[in-house]
Design a protein around this motif. Structure first.
Motif, PDB file in Angstrom:
ATOM      1  N   MET A 101       9.958  52.131  11.180  1.00 26.35           N
ATOM      2  CA  MET A 101      10.952  53.029  11.398  1.00 26.35           C
ATOM      3  C   MET A 101      11.433  53.854  10.174  1.00 26.35           C
ATOM      4  N   GLU A 102      11.640  53.142   9.136  1.00 25.03           N
ATOM      5  CA  GLU A 102      11.996  53.651   7.997  1.00 25.03           C
ATOM      6  C   GLU A 102      10.714  54.827   7.476  1.00 25.03           C
ATOM      7  N   SER A 103       9.429  54.085   7.719  1.00 25.21           N
ATOM      8  CA  SER A 103       8.310  55.098   7.458  1.00 25.21           C
ATOM      9  C   SER A 103       8.232  56.298   8.114  1.00 25.21           C
ATOM     10  N   MET A 104       8.400  56.249   9.437  1.00 22.28           N
ATOM     11  CA  MET A 104       8.183  57.433  10.591  1.00 22.28           C
ATOM     12  C   MET A 104       9.613  58.465  10.196  1.00 22.28           C
ATOM     13  N   TYR A 105      10.740  57.913   9.805  1.00 20.45           N
ATOM     14  CA  TYR A 105      11.667  58.737   9.262  1.00 20.45           C
ATOM     15  C   TYR A 105      11.356  59.603   8.236  1.00 20.45           C
ATOM     16  N   GLU A 106      10.928  58.684   7.240  1.00 17.68           N
ATOM     17  CA  GLU A 106      10.258  59.420   6.056  1.00 17.68           C
ATOM     18  C   GLU A 106       9.265  60.698   6.266  1.00 17.68           C
ATOM     19  N   THR A 194      22.419  51.529  14.476  1.00 17.86           N
ATOM     20  CA  THR A 194      23.122  51.687  13.118  1.00 17.86           C
ATOM     21  C   THR A 194      22.328  52.581  12.185  1.00 17.86           C
ATOM     22  N   PHE A 195      20.977  52.701  12.394  1.00 18.10           N
ATOM     23  CA  PHE A 195      20.309  53.659  11.574  1.00 18.10           C
ATOM     24  C   PHE A 195      20.409  55.145  11.917  1.00 18.10           C
ATOM     25  N   VAL A 196      20.904  55.398  13.281  1.00 15.17           N
ATOM     26  CA  VAL A 196      20.994  56.965  13.538  1.00 15.17           C
ATOM     27  C   VAL A 196      22.624  57.194  13.001  1.00 15.17           C
ATOM     28  N   LYS A 197      23.408  56.064  12.821  1.00  9.00           N
ATOM     29  CA  LYS A 197      24.683  56.449  12.287  1.00  9.00           C
ATOM     30  C   LYS A 197      24.416  57.098  10.854  1.00  9.00           C
ATOM     31  N   GLU A 198      23.666  56.151  10.402  1.00 10.61           N
ATOM     32  CA  GLU A 198      23.323  56.720   9.100  1.00 10.61           C
ATOM     33  C   GLU A 198      22.570  57.911   8.555  1.00 10.61           C
ATOM     34  N   HIS A 199      21.589  57.998   9.714  1.00 14.68           N
ATOM     35  CA  HIS A 199      20.531  59.138   9.669  1.00 14.68           C
ATOM     36  C   HIS A 199      20.445  59.880  10.824  1.00 14.68           C
ATOM     37  N   PRO A 200      21.710  60.497  11.269  1.00 10.99           N
ATOM     38  CA  PRO A 200      21.772  61.057  12.525  1.00 10.99           C
ATOM     39  C   PRO A 200      20.440  62.098  12.728  1.00 10.99           C
ATOM     40  N   ASP A 201      19.745  62.778  11.838  1.00  8.52           N
ATOM     41  CA  ASP A 201      18.551  63.554  11.839  1.00  8.52           C
ATOM     42  C   ASP A 201      17.457  63.002  12.437  1.00  8.52           C
ATOM     43  N   PHE A 202      17.365  61.372  12.823  1.00  8.55           N
ATOM     44  CA  PHE A 202      16.753  60.764  13.420  1.00  8.55           C
ATOM     45  C   PHE A 202      16.470  60.831  14.847  1.00  8.55           C
ATOM     46  N   SER A 203      17.488  61.597  15.493  1.00  3.30           N
ATOM     47  CA  SER A 203      17.770  61.759  16.855  1.00  3.30           C
ATOM     48  C   SER A 203      17.847  63.184  17.005  1.00  3.30           C
TER      49      SER A 203
END
Length: 410
Positions: A101-106, A194-203
């Protein structure tokens, strides 16, 4: 007034960071303060400029990745027993999932809903949707199968269930060696939250993944199937009998509480962007099952799962099976006709290609369905075909060293 202005600006920013520029603009312009607020007017201009850079992403090029229940403790899943090979093939560890998930976000990937790809119209036809994203952003669909925390997983390093914690957040419980219960992000749903709270632009527009549920041992870790209420001897499995032996006080009141708690979790998930799909009640192979068998199974899903999760128009086939070949469903396909009559409009199989999306015939006027292939990101795929996931992540970099090799072939 200043506080109200700040609140409206914050709400608009939250929408815009998730690519909902129209929603951000509308929320500002609807405010009674808008005509006299230079800050609000400037924000609208900014969002209009960003929206102008967006283009419609080609729907036929949207990938769909899926997982099974995550392994929290690899030492328990990979302990050399008879279940190890299966876990090694089709499961993913939490450390691997995190890396993926971290790789895909990046790389710019953004979670979208199946309902962003298509619109189900009032007359039952299905039209293609539109996903508008700025340059460098890539939509993808995320799903997870079998989030039931089946009895066979007990003691094997998996979470116990999903709960709503005291803050209203959905978390997992996990049974520690000493019998104590830990609460945390031990599977996909709470980790993504949790990840979307920190990185809302993933959604995209607040959308998250889609959870494909069976029903024969309940849902989300709760024992909600009818068999737990009736204890009908002919239907009770060995695992269920063990559960009853360990919980002699599990009566109708306990069963009702399980259903109530499962529904509360499902409601909390839906409120934060999650969706649900049928994975068939009994994890059946629809390609091999008779029409009558599919009808019986579907009725069970609609009776015992749908009331808890609120229904769905999506079916994600177990075993990666399907109702027909790649050429598309036709009107003489009895299984398709039946499932369509039961409200299913979106159908997902398993396909190892990067993307595969199909709309039913006559799509300009609204076809009868949308189909999408899903890619399994598990031990088998990472070990044998790392080149097939290079668009998403580096398999060698995320592969969990706790995983036994070689991974058994399918």
């Amino acid at each position: 007034q200043i506080r109200h202005e700040k609140k409206v600006l914050t709400t608009a920013k939250e929408k815009a960071v998730q690519y909902d520029y129209d929603g951000a603009i509308q929320s500002l312009q609807a405010s009674s303060l808008y005509t006299n607020s230079q800050k609000m007017q400037d924000a609208v201009t900014g969002y209009q400029q960003v929206k102008a850079t967006c283009t419609a992403y080609p729907l036929e090029q949207i990938t769909h990745v899926f997982f099974h229940t995550m392994i929290k403790d690899p030492s328990k899943a990979f302990d050399g027993d008879a279940k190890e090979a299966g876990y090694n093939q089709v499961m993913t560890t939490m450390s691997e999932f995190t890396g993926i998930m971290e790789s895909m976000y990046e790389k710019g990937y953004v979670m979208v809903s199946l309902h962003d790809l298509c619109t189900v119209n009032a007359d039952g036809t299905v039209s293609s949707g539109e996903i508008l994203l700025p340059p460098g952003k890539i939509p993808f669909v995320l799903s997870q199968d079998d989030v039931s925390y089946y009895h066979y997983m007990d003691g094997d390093g998996f979470a116990q269930k999903l709960i709503v914690d005291e803050n209203g957040d959905v978390k997992n419980t996990y049974v520690e060696d000493d019998g104590s219960i830990s609460v945390g992000d031990y599977d996909m749903v709470p980790w993504i939250d949790t990840f979307v709270k920190e990185h809302p632009d993933f959604s995209y527009h607040g959308h998250k993944g889609i959870i494909a549920l069976t029903g024969y041992e309940g849902v989300l870790g709760y024992r909600t199937d009818e068999v737990y209420r009736t204890k009908e001897a002919s239907r009770v499995t060995e695992y269920q009998q063990k559960f009853f032996d360990e919980h002699p006080d599990f009566d109708e009141a306990a069963y009702n509480k399980e259903c109530e708690d499962a529904k509360a979790v499902a409601d909390a998930m839906k409120a934060t962007g999650w969706e649900f799909a049928s994975h068939t009640w009994g994890h059946i192979n629809v390609g091999q099952k008779s029409l009558e068998g599919i009808q019986t199974d579907t009725e069970k899903w609609l009776n015992y799962v749908s009331p808890l999760v609120g229904g769905t128009d999506v079916i994600i086939f177990a075993f990666g099976a399907d109702l027909g070949d790649w050429t598309g469903y036709t009107t003489d396909n009895e299984k398709f006709n039946y499932l369509k009559s039961q409200g299913f409009d979106i159908y997902c199989n398993v396909d190892s290609t990067q993307y595969w999306v199909q709309f039913g015939s006559n799509v300009t006027n609204g076809g009868q369905y949308m189909r999408q292939g899903r890619r399994n990101l598990d031990g088998y795929r990472m070990y044998y075909n790392p080149e097939m996931v290079e668009d998403l992540f580096d398999a060698k970099a995320v592969f969990d060293p706790a995983r036994p090799t070689p991974v058994p072939p399918m």
